[in-house]
Design a protein around this motif. Structure first.
Motif, PDB file in Angstrom:
ATOM      1  N   SER A 133     -20.718  39.899 -90.958  1.00 12.83           N
ATOM      2  CA  SER A 133     -21.679  40.869 -91.480  1.00 12.83           C
ATOM      3  C   SER A 133     -21.054  42.248 -91.593  1.00 12.83           C
ATOM      4  O   SER A 133     -21.375  43.021 -92.515  1.00 12.83           O
ATOM      5  CB  SER A 133     -22.914  40.924 -90.577  1.00 12.83           C
ATOM      6  OG  SER A 133     -22.543  41.291 -89.246  1.00 12.83           O
ATOM      7  N   GLN A 134     -20.147  42.564 -90.681  1.00 18.59           N
ATOM      8  CA  GLN A 134     -19.507  43.876 -90.711  1.00 18.59           C
ATOM      9  C   GLN A 134     -18.604  44.027 -91.933  1.00 18.59           C
ATOM     10  O   GLN A 134     -18.573  45.086 -92.562  1.00 18.59           O
ATOM     11  CB  GLN A 134     -18.714  44.111 -89.421  1.00 18.59           C
ATOM     12  CG  GLN A 134     -19.549  44.014 -88.158  1.00 18.59           C
ATOM     13  CD  GLN A 134     -20.746  44.958 -88.166  1.00 18.59           C
ATOM     14  OE1 GLN A 134     -20.614  46.122 -88.526  1.00 18.59           O
ATOM     15  NE2 GLN A 134     -21.902  44.439 -87.778  1.00 18.59           N
ATOM     16  N   TYR A 136     -19.084  42.654 -94.769  1.00 20.28           N
ATOM     17  CA  TYR A 136     -19.965  42.833 -95.921  1.00 20.28           C
ATOM     18  C   TYR A 136     -20.482  44.263 -95.987  1.00 20.28           C
ATOM     19  O   TYR A 136     -20.455  44.903 -97.060  1.00 20.28           O
ATOM     20  CB  TYR A 136     -21.146  41.847 -95.847  1.00 20.28           C
ATOM     21  CG  TYR A 136     -22.004  41.898 -97.083  1.00 20.28           C
ATOM     22  CD1 TYR A 136     -21.725  41.094 -98.186  1.00 20.28           C
ATOM     23  CD2 TYR A 136     -23.082  42.776 -97.154  1.00 20.28           C
ATOM     24  CE1 TYR A 136     -22.498  41.161 -99.332  1.00 20.28           C
ATOM     25  CE2 TYR A 136     -23.857  42.857 -98.305  1.00 20.28           C
ATOM     26  CZ  TYR A 136     -23.567  42.045 -99.385  1.00 20.28           C
ATOM     27  OH  TYR A 136     -24.318  42.129-100.524  1.00 20.28           O
ATOM     28  N   TRP A 137     -20.965  44.787 -94.863  1.00 21.79           N
ATOM     29  CA  TRP A 137     -21.534  46.139 -94.876  1.00 21.79           C
ATOM     30  C   TRP A 137     -20.463  47.202 -95.151  1.00 21.79           C
ATOM     31  O   TRP A 137     -20.738  48.204 -95.804  1.00 21.79           O
ATOM     32  CB  TRP A 137     -22.261  46.411 -93.566  1.00 21.79           C
ATOM     33  CG  TRP A 137     -23.572  45.683 -93.477  1.00 21.79           C
ATOM     34  CD1 TRP A 137     -24.435  45.420 -94.501  1.00 21.79           C
ATOM     35  CD2 TRP A 137     -24.161  45.107 -92.311  1.00 21.79           C
ATOM     36  NE1 TRP A 137     -25.524  44.723 -94.036  1.00 21.79           N
ATOM     37  CE2 TRP A 137     -25.396  44.519 -92.708  1.00 21.79           C
ATOM     38  CE3 TRP A 137     -23.787  45.020 -90.961  1.00 21.79           C
ATOM     39  CZ2 TRP A 137     -26.240  43.877 -91.812  1.00 21.79           C
ATOM     40  CZ3 TRP A 137     -24.630  44.396 -90.068  1.00 21.79           C
ATOM     41  CH2 TRP A 137     -25.841  43.816 -90.487  1.00 21.79           C
ATOM     42  N   HIS A 140     -19.674  46.681 -99.010  1.00 20.59           N
ATOM     43  CA  HIS A 140     -20.751  46.769 -99.993  1.00 20.59           C
ATOM     44  C   HIS A 140     -21.838  47.778 -99.636  1.00 20.59           C
ATOM     45  O   HIS A 140     -22.827  47.887-100.376  1.00 20.59           O
ATOM     46  CB  HIS A 140     -21.373  45.382-100.218  1.00 20.59           C
ATOM     47  CG  HIS A 140     -20.382  44.382-100.724  1.00 20.59           C
ATOM     48  ND1 HIS A 140     -19.841  44.440-101.995  1.00 20.59           N
ATOM     49  CD2 HIS A 140     -19.807  43.307-100.114  1.00 20.59           C
ATOM     50  CE1 HIS A 140     -18.991  43.443-102.163  1.00 20.59           C
ATOM     51  NE2 HIS A 140     -18.951  42.743-101.036  1.00 20.59           N
ATOM     52  N   HIS A 141     -21.670  48.479 -98.508  1.00 19.84           N
ATOM     53  CA  HIS A 141     -22.639  49.532 -98.184  1.00 19.84           C
ATOM     54  C   HIS A 141     -21.897  50.801 -97.776  1.00 19.84           C
ATOM     55  O   HIS A 141     -21.625  51.639 -98.609  1.00 19.84           O
ATOM     56  CB  HIS A 141     -23.617  49.078 -97.110  1.00 19.84           C
ATOM     57  CG  HIS A 141     -24.722  50.060 -96.878  1.00 19.84           C
ATOM     58  ND1 HIS A 141     -25.556  50.489 -97.877  1.00 19.84           N
ATOM     59  CD2 HIS A 141     -25.105  50.730 -95.751  1.00 19.84           C
ATOM     60  CE1 HIS A 141     -26.422  51.362 -97.399  1.00 19.84           C
ATOM     61  NE2 HIS A 141     -26.159  51.541 -96.119  1.00 19.84           N
ATOM     62  N   HIS A 142     -21.556  50.922 -96.493  1.00 19.66           N
ATOM     63  CA  HIS A 142     -20.845  52.121 -96.040  1.00 19.66           C
ATOM     64  C   HIS A 142     -20.124  51.790 -94.733  1.00 19.66           C
ATOM     65  O   HIS A 142     -20.696  51.119 -93.865  1.00 19.66           O
ATOM     66  CB  HIS A 142     -21.824  53.280 -95.812  1.00 19.66           C
ATOM     67  CG  HIS A 142     -21.155  54.615 -95.695  1.00 19.66           C
ATOM     68  ND1 HIS A 142     -20.478  54.996 -94.544  1.00 19.66           N
ATOM     69  CD2 HIS A 142     -21.031  55.647 -96.568  1.00 19.66           C
ATOM     70  CE1 HIS A 142     -19.985  56.219 -94.717  1.00 19.66           C
ATOM     71  NE2 HIS A 142     -20.304  56.638 -95.936  1.00 19.66           N
ATOM     72  N   ALA A 145     -21.481  51.831 -90.907  1.00 18.31           N
ATOM     73  CA  ALA A 145     -22.225  50.746 -90.256  1.00 18.31           C
ATOM     74  C   ALA A 145     -21.431  50.116 -89.121  1.00 18.31           C
ATOM     75  O   ALA A 145     -22.013  49.626 -88.143  1.00 18.31           O
ATOM     76  CB  ALA A 145     -22.601  49.680 -91.284  1.00 18.31           C
ATOM     77  N   ARG A 207     -28.014  56.506 -93.507  1.00 17.64           N
ATOM     78  CA  ARG A 207     -26.762  56.148 -92.838  1.00 17.64           C
ATOM     79  C   ARG A 207     -27.006  55.853 -91.361  1.00 17.64           C
ATOM     80  O   ARG A 207     -26.402  54.938 -90.785  1.00 17.64           O
ATOM     81  CB  ARG A 207     -25.736  57.266 -92.988  1.00 17.64           C
ATOM     82  CG  ARG A 207     -25.357  57.614 -94.426  1.00 17.64           C
ATOM     83  CD  ARG A 207     -24.913  56.400 -95.215  1.00 17.64           C
ATOM     84  NE  ARG A 207     -24.369  56.765 -96.511  1.00 17.64           N
ATOM     85  CZ  ARG A 207     -24.330  55.955 -97.548  1.00 17.64           C
ATOM     86  NH1 ARG A 207     -24.842  54.735 -97.459  1.00 17.64           N
ATOM     87  NH2 ARG A 207     -23.809  56.355 -98.693  1.00 17.64           N
ATOM     88  N   ALA A 210     -28.299  52.428 -91.117  1.00 12.88           N
ATOM     89  CA  ALA A 210     -27.251  51.412 -91.268  1.00 12.88           C
ATOM     90  C   ALA A 210     -26.566  51.139 -89.936  1.00 12.88           C
ATOM     91  O   ALA A 210     -26.279  49.987 -89.591  1.00 12.88           O
ATOM     92  CB  ALA A 210     -26.228  51.864 -92.315  1.00 12.88           C
ATOM     93  N   SER A 214     -26.854  47.497 -87.933  1.00 13.39           N
ATOM     94  CA  SER A 214     -25.624  46.827 -87.503  1.00 13.39           C
ATOM     95  C   SER A 214     -25.634  46.570 -86.004  1.00 13.39           C
ATOM     96  O   SER A 214     -25.273  45.485 -85.535  1.00 13.39           O
ATOM     97  CB  SER A 214     -24.418  47.676 -87.897  1.00 13.39           C
ATOM     98  OG  SER A 214     -23.231  47.167 -87.346  1.00 13.39           O
TER      99      SER A 214
END
Length: 251
Positions: A133-134, A136-137, A140-142, A145, A207, A210, A214
């Protein structure tokens, strides 16, 4: 690293204090899972399994941080206010965490296990969920996280008395307990540095959310890993022939 320890207390009203409040909601289940996992019955084989599975988590710590560092540097060039301090923190923390996966293999060998059991078996889906999951974040996010994940692995590190308990109940020597012993000391300072960074960053609401998502996901996954490891400690499967029984770690 993750074990019987609980998140450290702290005051204040900043981002770190708000994160601690959220994590406390999941602590009762985590406390119950770790207490059962470290019970005296069958502890030696369970400890060997713990080392195997901890290795599957810890060996990803530096690569995760390197990826987050790369993304943070890219974000810095676009004016992201979180990027530069996050990158500086990751650069230092990577140096602090290098080689800890090797400690686990050395402990496993000293405890009478085979390091190939940690290296060759396919990690469980729970570990893939915890660590993957880390990735991915970050991608695809920031990358901020990842601080939630680190907060859990550092904040729920081995309790100071765990090393002596394992030695007393299993007869293992200090050579088999380095990872638990060292992280009971190291992770307190590491957690303080991470919480100081969170308060320094003062991230915007999205943020900060996020980081919290996480962290909560990580503590939930870690709890489920400890629950499964606490149920039994079967011998590791033949290399390449199945899943390692999941446990419950840290960078």
């Amino acid at each position: 690293m993750n074990s019987a320890g609980l998140g450290r207390e702290g005051g204040g009203t900043g981002a770190s204090a708000r994160l601690r409040v959220k994590l406390r909601l999941l602590e009762p289940e985590f406390r119950e899972a770790t207490s059962h996992m470290w019970r005296s019955e069958g502890l030696l084989p369970r400890y060997r399994t713990y080392l195997c599975v901890m290795h599957t988590i810890v060996r990803a710590s530096v690569p995760l941080m390197e990826l987050a560092l790369e993304r943070a540097r890219l974000s810095a060039s676009s004016g992201d206010p979180l990027a530069a301090p996050l990158a500086a923190y990751l650069e230092e923390h990577i140096r602090e965490e290098e080689g800890h996966d090797a400690w686990l293999l050395e402990d496993l060998r000293a405890a009478g296990g085979d390091p190939r059991d940690a290296l060759d078996a396919m990690p469980s889906p729970l570990i893939a969920s915890l660590v993957g999951s880390q990735y991915y974040w970050i991608e695809h996010h920031h990358p901020v996280a990842l601080l939630g994940y680190i907060a859990v692995l550092e904040g729920y590190a081995p309790a100071p008395g765990l090393t002596d308990r394992i030695a007393r109940l299993t007869g293992l020597t200090a050579a088999a307990l380095r990872t638990v012993r060292e992280h009971a000391v190291l992770d307190t300072g590491h957690l303080d540095a991470l919480y100081a960074l969170l308060d320094e960053l003062a991230p915007a609401r999205d943020r900060e959310a996020a980081v919290a998502v996480s962290a909560l996901h990580s503590l939930d996954a870690l709890t489920r890993l400890f629950v499964r490891l606490g149920r039994s400690a079967p011998a590791p499967p033949p290399r390449g022939a199945g899943l390692v029984p999941p446990m419950g770690v840290a960078p």
